[in-house]
Write a protein that holds these residues in place. Structure first.
Motif, PDB file in Angstrom:
ATOM      1  N   GLN A  95      40.763  25.473 -31.007  1.00 32.19           N
ATOM      2  CA  GLN A  95      40.111  26.775 -30.882  1.00 32.19           C
ATOM      3  C   GLN A  95      40.557  27.042 -29.239  1.00 32.19           C
ATOM      4  OE1 GLN A  95      38.334  28.772 -33.063  1.00 32.19           O
ATOM      5  NE2 GLN A  95      39.264  27.029 -34.323  1.00 32.19           N
ATOM      6  N   SER A 128      43.551  30.958 -37.835  1.00 37.76           N
ATOM      7  CA  SER A 128      42.545  31.636 -37.111  1.00 37.76           C
ATOM      8  C   SER A 128      43.439  32.888 -36.359  1.00 37.76           C
ATOM      9  CB  SER A 128      41.534  31.053 -36.332  1.00 37.76           C
ATOM     10  OG  SER A 128      40.997  30.065 -37.104  1.00 37.76           O
ATOM     11  N   VAL A 143      41.725  36.516 -35.105  1.00 38.10           N
ATOM     12  CA  VAL A 143      40.938  36.697 -34.032  1.00 38.10           C
ATOM     13  C   VAL A 143      41.933  37.459 -32.724  1.00 38.10           C
ATOM     14  CG1 VAL A 143      40.428  35.180 -32.033  1.00 38.10           C
ATOM     15  CG2 VAL A 143      39.966  34.485 -34.212  1.00 38.10           C
ATOM     16  N   ASN A 189      38.095  28.985 -37.104  1.00 35.35           N
ATOM     17  CA  ASN A 189      37.171  29.731 -36.334  1.00 35.35           C
ATOM     18  C   ASN A 189      35.883  30.284 -37.172  1.00 35.35           C
ATOM     19  OD1 ASN A 189      36.060  32.696 -35.809  1.00 35.35           O
ATOM     20  ND2 ASN A 189      36.790  31.635 -33.959  1.00 35.35           N
TER      21      ASN A 189
END
Length: 431
Positions: free
Chosen positions: A225, A259, A263, A44
């Motif tokens: 992602q 990530s 996140v 990210n």
């Protein structure tokens, strides 16, 4: 999964090795390479930016520019920050003496059903009495899959009916537990190919009726992602207490795995490391950081050896036979793939060429060659004349040349061990 990222980061830091002091420009150039490698690994953007900013702040604050070993100093800072990004201190789900009900949620295909069974086997091995609940009311195939997996791990499965109401499921679960005591209930919930309103409403109703003590989101590390967007949506609508990352043994770039903690702000409890039912490990941020930076992972290696009950042959070098070699090979296989084991040895990642893979089929051929020998031939390969070698090759489905190579390698290994034995003393091969 992290091979490319690992090599890129190490290469960036290695450029500083052997140099006395470095300039601020040198440091920023190294950090720029690290940032690019993170972005190329699908990390990210905000995570990569903040990660590099913290490294720069710490590196300058620790007077790396004045150090006589700047590469080691920077590597230490990168390790600390990488551990922090992955979650810092390792955490596990809350597990009480009784009344543990864990929800497993996630998209269809993320590995949710398989990891429900993996968790059942994992905790069964720790003395718990798990119960699996096949709670997908719309997909009979998902319920059937869990029943099959439940039989494999020796854990009972409570199966819901098509269209069953959440309140009915909760009542049936309570009734089941009155006559079959279980201290850990693992609920495999409904999944879809994508998030939709019906799925979220169904999960919310089931959660309200059953009242889980943990809600674990199963995230496919291969989806990049998009996995992070899915995680945030599930947390906002259902409420997630922790994550399980699957397919960490895959060949994706690994950005989602790096990530996910940052996140979602949820701890990563477990990592799926293979498709096998024992392919589940507690997630240790510091150990994964060590692997990514090529520092090895001796703690996990020792734990695997202990779990596999690995024992060294109690023989002097000259007494070791091909039977001992095959026995050791079989024991090591219990610990996982040879390639993964090699990378857990500190410094080994630097010695292995890029893209290095152990050919398990080649190892199977070596085992077949040894198994085609008579017990006497395994104990004393010196008696292997041309006709014997031809017979062994035919029996193992290999060639005489492969048989010759195996015997030559074995002879070289024994010679090397004898040399080590003489130079380092009998402590290495104590009877």
């Amino acid at each position: 999964m992290f091979e490319t990222l690992s090599r890129r980061i190490r290469d960036a830091v290695d450029k500083l090795r052997g140099r006395g002091r470095i300039s601020e420009a040198d440091l920023k150039a190294t950090l720029r390479e690290i940032r690019v490698s993170l972005l190329e690994a699908d990390v990210n953007f905000e995570v990569a930016r903040e990660f590099v900013a913290k490294i720069q702040e710490k590196a300058l604050g620790q007077q790396v520019l004045e150090s006589l070993t700047p590469a080691e100093q920077i590597l230490s800072v990168v390790y600390e920050e990488l551990t922090e990004v992955l979650g810092g201190e390792a955490r596990q789900p809350v597990l009480k003496n009784e009344g543990n009900v864990w929800f497993l949620v996630g998209l269809q295909g993320s590995g949710k059903t398989t990891h429900a069974a993996k968790l059942a086997q994992f905790y069964k091995g720790k003395g718990r009495r798990p119960l699996l609940v096949a709670a997908d009311t719309q997909r009979p195939a998902a319920r059937e899959q869990l029943k099959i997996l439940g039989e494999k791990v020796g854990v009972p499965v409570l199966e819901v009916a098509d269209g069953e109401r959440p309140e009915t499921t909760a009542q049936r679960l309570r009734q089941h537990l009155t006559f079959d005591y279980r201290d850990l209930v693992l609920v495999d919930t409904a999944g879809r190919l994508q998030i939709d309103e019906n799925l979220m409403n169904e999960l919310a109703r089931l959660k309200a009726a059953v009242g889980p003590t943990e809600t674990l989101l199963v995230v496919d590390s291969m989806t990049g992602q998009e996995a992070l967007n899915v995680s945030k949506t599930f947390d906002e609508r259902i409420g997630v207490t922790g994550l399980i990352l699957t397919k960490l043994d895959g060949d994706a770039r690994g950005g989602a795995a790096l990530s996910a903690r940052h996140v979602t702000q949820k701890p990563i409890y477990f990592a799926g490391i293979s498709e096998k039912l024992d392919g589940l490990e507690p997630f240790y941020p510091d150990r994964l950081a060590q692997r990514i930076l090529g520092m090895g992972d001796l703690q996990t290696l020792l734990e695997k050896a202990k779990a596999a009950e690995l024992e060294a042959p109690l023989k002097a070098p000259g007494e070791i036979t091909l039977e001992d070699v095959i026995s050791q090979m079989r024991q090591i296989r219990k610990m996982g793939s040879f390639g993964d084991i090699l990378k857990m040895i500190p410094g080994m990642s630097r010695m292995l060429p890029a893209g290095f893979q152990v050919d398990d089929k080649a190892l199977n051929r070596l085992e077949a060659i040894v198994l085609s020998m008579t017990p006497r031939e395994r104990r004393d390969p010196r008696i292997l004349n041309a006709s014997r070698r031809k017979r062994i090759a035919a029996g193992s489905g290999t060639s005489v040349q492969e048989v010759n190579r195996l015997i030559k390698t074995f002879d070289d290994m024994k010679a090397m061990m004898k040399t080590m034995h003489k130079t380092k003393g009998r402590g290495l091969f104590r009877r």
